[in-house]
Design a protein around this motif. Sequence first.
Motif, PDB file in Angstrom:
ATOM      1  N   MET A   1       0.845  -1.163   0.000  1.00  0.00           N
ATOM      2  CA  MET A   1       0.000   0.000   0.000  1.00  0.00           C
ATOM      3  C   MET A   1       0.900   1.239   0.000  1.00  0.00           C
ATOM      4  O   MET A   1       1.805   1.359   0.816  1.00  0.00           O
ATOM      5  N   ALA A   2       0.611   2.170  -0.913  1.00  0.00           N
ATOM      6  CA  ALA A   2       1.369   3.413  -0.985  1.00  0.00           C
ATOM      7  C   ALA A   2       0.965   4.323   0.155  1.00  0.00           C
ATOM      8  O   ALA A   2      -0.133   4.222   0.691  1.00  0.00           O
ATOM      9  N   SER A   3       1.854   5.222   0.516  1.00  0.00           N
ATOM     10  CA  SER A   3       1.521   6.178   1.566  1.00  0.00           C
ATOM     11  C   SER A   3       1.985   7.563   1.150  1.00  0.00           C
ATOM     12  O   SER A   3       2.867   7.710   0.315  1.00  0.00           O
ATOM     13  N   LYS A   4       1.355   8.568   1.737  1.00  0.00           N
ATOM     14  CA  LYS A   4       1.692   9.970   1.490  1.00  0.00           C
ATOM     15  C   LYS A   4       1.852  10.657   2.826  1.00  0.00           C
ATOM     16  O   LYS A   4       1.146  10.353   3.780  1.00  0.00           O
ATOM     17  N   ASN A   5       2.775  11.578   2.895  1.00  0.00           N
ATOM     18  CA  ASN A   5       2.941  12.391   4.099  1.00  0.00           C
ATOM     19  C   ASN A   5       2.104  13.652   3.950  1.00  0.00           C
ATOM     20  O   ASN A   5       2.097  14.270   2.894  1.00  0.00           O
ATOM     21  N   ILE A   6       1.398  14.019   5.003  1.00  0.00           N
ATOM     22  CA  ILE A   6       0.629  15.260   5.002  1.00  0.00           C
ATOM     23  C   ILE A   6       1.014  16.070   6.233  1.00  0.00           C
ATOM     24  O   ILE A   6       1.510  15.527   7.216  1.00  0.00           O
ATOM     25  N   SER A   7       0.762  17.347   6.166  1.00  0.00           N
ATOM     26  CA  SER A   7       1.046  18.225   7.286  1.00  0.00           C
ATOM     27  C   SER A   7      -0.272  18.675   7.893  1.00  0.00           C
ATOM     28  O   SER A   7      -1.173  19.113   7.184  1.00  0.00           O
ATOM     29  N   ILE A   8      -0.386  18.517   9.221  1.00  0.00           N
ATOM     30  CA  ILE A   8      -1.587  18.963   9.932  1.00  0.00           C
ATOM     31  C   ILE A   8      -1.151  19.760  11.147  1.00  0.00           C
ATOM     32  O   ILE A   8      -0.033  19.617  11.633  1.00  0.00           O
ATOM     33  N   THR A   9      -2.046  20.586  11.631  1.00  0.00           N
ATOM     34  CA  THR A   9      -1.715  21.379  12.815  1.00  0.00           C
ATOM     35  C   THR A   9      -1.734  20.478  14.050  1.00  0.00           C
ATOM     36  O   THR A   9      -2.318  19.393  14.049  1.00  0.00           O
ATOM     37  N   GLU A  10      -1.109  20.972  15.095  1.00  0.00           N
ATOM     38  CA  GLU A  10      -1.090  20.235  16.372  1.00  0.00           C
ATOM     39  C   GLU A  10      -2.518  20.026  16.878  1.00  0.00           C
ATOM     40  O   GLU A  10      -2.860  18.964  17.403  1.00  0.00           O
ATOM     41  N   GLU A  11      -3.369  21.045  16.710  1.00  0.00           N
ATOM     42  CA  GLU A  11      -4.763  20.960  17.162  1.00  0.00           C
ATOM     43  C   GLU A  11      -5.506  19.819  16.457  1.00  0.00           C
ATOM     44  O   GLU A  11      -6.213  19.038  17.093  1.00  0.00           O
ATOM     45  N   ILE A  12      -5.329  19.695  15.164  1.00  0.00           N
ATOM     46  CA  ILE A  12      -5.982  18.621  14.403  1.00  0.00           C
ATOM     47  C   ILE A  12      -5.406  17.267  14.805  1.00  0.00           C
ATOM     48  O   ILE A  12      -6.141  16.286  14.935  1.00  0.00           O
ATOM     49  N   TYR A  13      -4.097  17.215  15.020  1.00  0.00           N
ATOM     50  CA  TYR A  13      -3.466  15.974  15.460  1.00  0.00           C
ATOM     51  C   TYR A  13      -4.101  15.477  16.763  1.00  0.00           C
ATOM     52  O   TYR A  13      -4.447  14.308  16.888  1.00  0.00           O
ATOM     53  N   VAL A  14      -4.284  16.393  17.720  1.00  0.00           N
ATOM     54  CA  VAL A  14      -4.871  16.027  19.017  1.00  0.00           C
ATOM     55  C   VAL A  14      -6.301  15.537  18.824  1.00  0.00           C
ATOM     56  O   VAL A  14      -6.716  14.543  19.425  1.00  0.00           O
ATOM     57  N   LYS A  15      -7.072  16.232  17.977  1.00  0.00           N
ATOM     58  CA  LYS A  15      -8.456  15.816  17.730  1.00  0.00           C
ATOM     59  C   LYS A  15      -8.517  14.431  17.093  1.00  0.00           C
ATOM     60  O   LYS A  15      -9.340  13.593  17.488  1.00  0.00           O
ATOM     61  N   LEU A  16      -7.656  14.175  16.118  1.00  0.00           N
ATOM     62  CA  LEU A  16      -7.632  12.856  15.484  1.00  0.00           C
ATOM     63  C   LEU A  16      -7.203  11.787  16.478  1.00  0.00           C
ATOM     64  O   LEU A  16      -7.762  10.681  16.495  1.00  0.00           O
ATOM     65  N   LYS A  17      -6.231  12.113  17.294  1.00  0.00           N
ATOM     66  CA  LYS A  17      -5.738  11.157  18.297  1.00  0.00           C
ATOM     67  C   LYS A  17      -6.867  10.751  19.253  1.00  0.00           C
ATOM     68  O   LYS A  17      -6.997   9.580  19.611  1.00  0.00           O
ATOM     69  N   ARG A  18      -7.715  11.739  19.642  1.00  0.00           N
ATOM     70  CA  ARG A  18      -8.845  11.443  20.537  1.00  0.00           C
ATOM     71  C   ARG A  18      -9.872  10.530  19.869  1.00  0.00           C
ATOM     72  O   ARG A  18     -10.561   9.776  20.542  1.00  0.00           O
ATOM     73  N   LEU A  19     -10.002  10.652  18.562  1.00  0.00           N
ATOM     74  CA  LEU A  19     -10.989   9.851  17.839  1.00  0.00           C
ATOM     75  C   LEU A  19     -10.527   8.424  17.568  1.00  0.00           C
ATOM     76  O   LEU A  19     -11.328   7.572  17.194  1.00  0.00           O
ATOM     77  N   MET A  20      -9.253   8.185  17.752  1.00  0.00           N
ATOM     78  CA  MET A  20      -8.703   6.861  17.442  1.00  0.00           C
ATOM     79  C   MET A  20      -9.276   5.784  18.353  1.00  0.00           C
ATOM     80  O   MET A  20      -9.409   5.966  19.562  1.00  0.00           O
ATOM     81  N   ARG A  21      -9.599   4.672  17.745  1.00  0.00           N
ATOM     82  CA  ARG A  21     -10.025   3.491  18.494  1.00  0.00           C
ATOM     83  C   ARG A  21      -8.798   2.634  18.771  1.00  0.00           C
ATOM     84  O   ARG A  21      -7.762   2.810  18.129  1.00  0.00           O
ATOM     85  N   PRO A  22      -8.891   1.705  19.708  1.00  0.00           N
ATOM     86  CA  PRO A  22      -7.730   0.844  19.982  1.00  0.00           C
ATOM     87  C   PRO A  22      -7.251   0.151  18.698  1.00  0.00           C
ATOM     88  O   PRO A  22      -8.044  -0.328  17.898  1.00  0.00           O
ATOM     89  N   ASN A  23      -5.961   0.160  18.506  1.00  0.00           N
ATOM     90  CA  ASN A  23      -5.305  -0.472  17.347  1.00  0.00           C
ATOM     91  C   ASN A  23      -5.719   0.145  16.011  1.00  0.00           C
ATOM     92  O   ASN A  23      -5.655  -0.523  14.979  1.00  0.00           O
ATOM     93  N   GLU A  24      -6.173   1.399  16.008  1.00  0.00           N
ATOM     94  CA  GLU A  24      -6.563   2.058  14.763  1.00  0.00           C
ATOM     95  C   GLU A  24      -5.474   3.055  14.368  1.00  0.00           C
ATOM     96  O   GLU A  24      -4.929   3.761  15.212  1.00  0.00           O
ATOM     97  N   SER A  25      -5.183   3.111  13.090  1.00  0.00           N
ATOM     98  CA  SER A  25      -4.202   4.065  12.589  1.00  0.00           C
ATOM     99  C   SER A  25      -4.872   5.397  12.286  1.00  0.00           C
ATOM    100  O   SER A  25      -6.096   5.500  12.254  1.00  0.00           O
ATOM    101  N   PHE A  26      -4.053   6.411  12.034  1.00  0.00           N
ATOM    102  CA  PHE A  26      -4.613   7.693  11.640  1.00  0.00           C
ATOM    103  C   PHE A  26      -5.365   7.551  10.314  1.00  0.00           C
ATOM    104  O   PHE A  26      -6.417   8.160  10.123  1.00  0.00           O
ATOM    105  N   SER A  27      -4.846   6.742   9.417  1.00  0.00           N
ATOM    106  CA  SER A  27      -5.551   6.502   8.155  1.00  0.00           C
ATOM    107  C   SER A  27      -6.911   5.876   8.418  1.00  0.00           C
ATOM    108  O   SER A  27      -7.901   6.221   7.773  1.00  0.00           O
ATOM    109  N   GLY A  28      -6.968   4.979   9.378  1.00  0.00           N
ATOM    110  CA  GLY A  28      -8.236   4.344   9.732  1.00  0.00           C
ATOM    111  C   GLY A  28      -9.241   5.343  10.269  1.00  0.00           C
ATOM    112  O   GLY A  28     -10.429   5.292   9.933  1.00  0.00           O
TER     113      GLY A  28
END
Length: 80
Positions: free
Chosen positions: A1-28
Motif C-alpha cells: 500500500m502506498a503512503s503519502k505524508n501530510i502536514s496537519i496542525t497540532e490541534e488537528i493531530y490532538v483531535k484525530l488522536k482522541r478519535l482513534m479506536r484501539p489499534n486504529e491508525s490515523f488513516s483508519g
Amino acid sequence: MASKNISITEEIYVKLKRLMRPNESFSGVLERILEKRKNVFEFMGIWEDWDAFDSFEEGIKKARKHDKKKSNLIIESWTD
C-alpha cells in the motif's frame, strides 16, 4: 500500500488522536470519518410522496417561525 505524508496542525493531530479506536491508525480514523459523509445526490427520489414532503417542509417552516418568535421575545426582554 502506498503512503503519502501530510502536514496537519497540532490541534488537528490532538483531535484525530482522541478519535482513534484501539489499534486504529490515523488513516483508519480518517477513512471512518470520511465514510460517514454522504453525497446529497444519494437522497434524490427519497420523497416520492410529495404530500409527505410538503407536510415535512411545512413543519420545518412552522418550527423556524416559532423559534424566531421565541428569539424576538428574549431580545425584547433584554432591551426592556
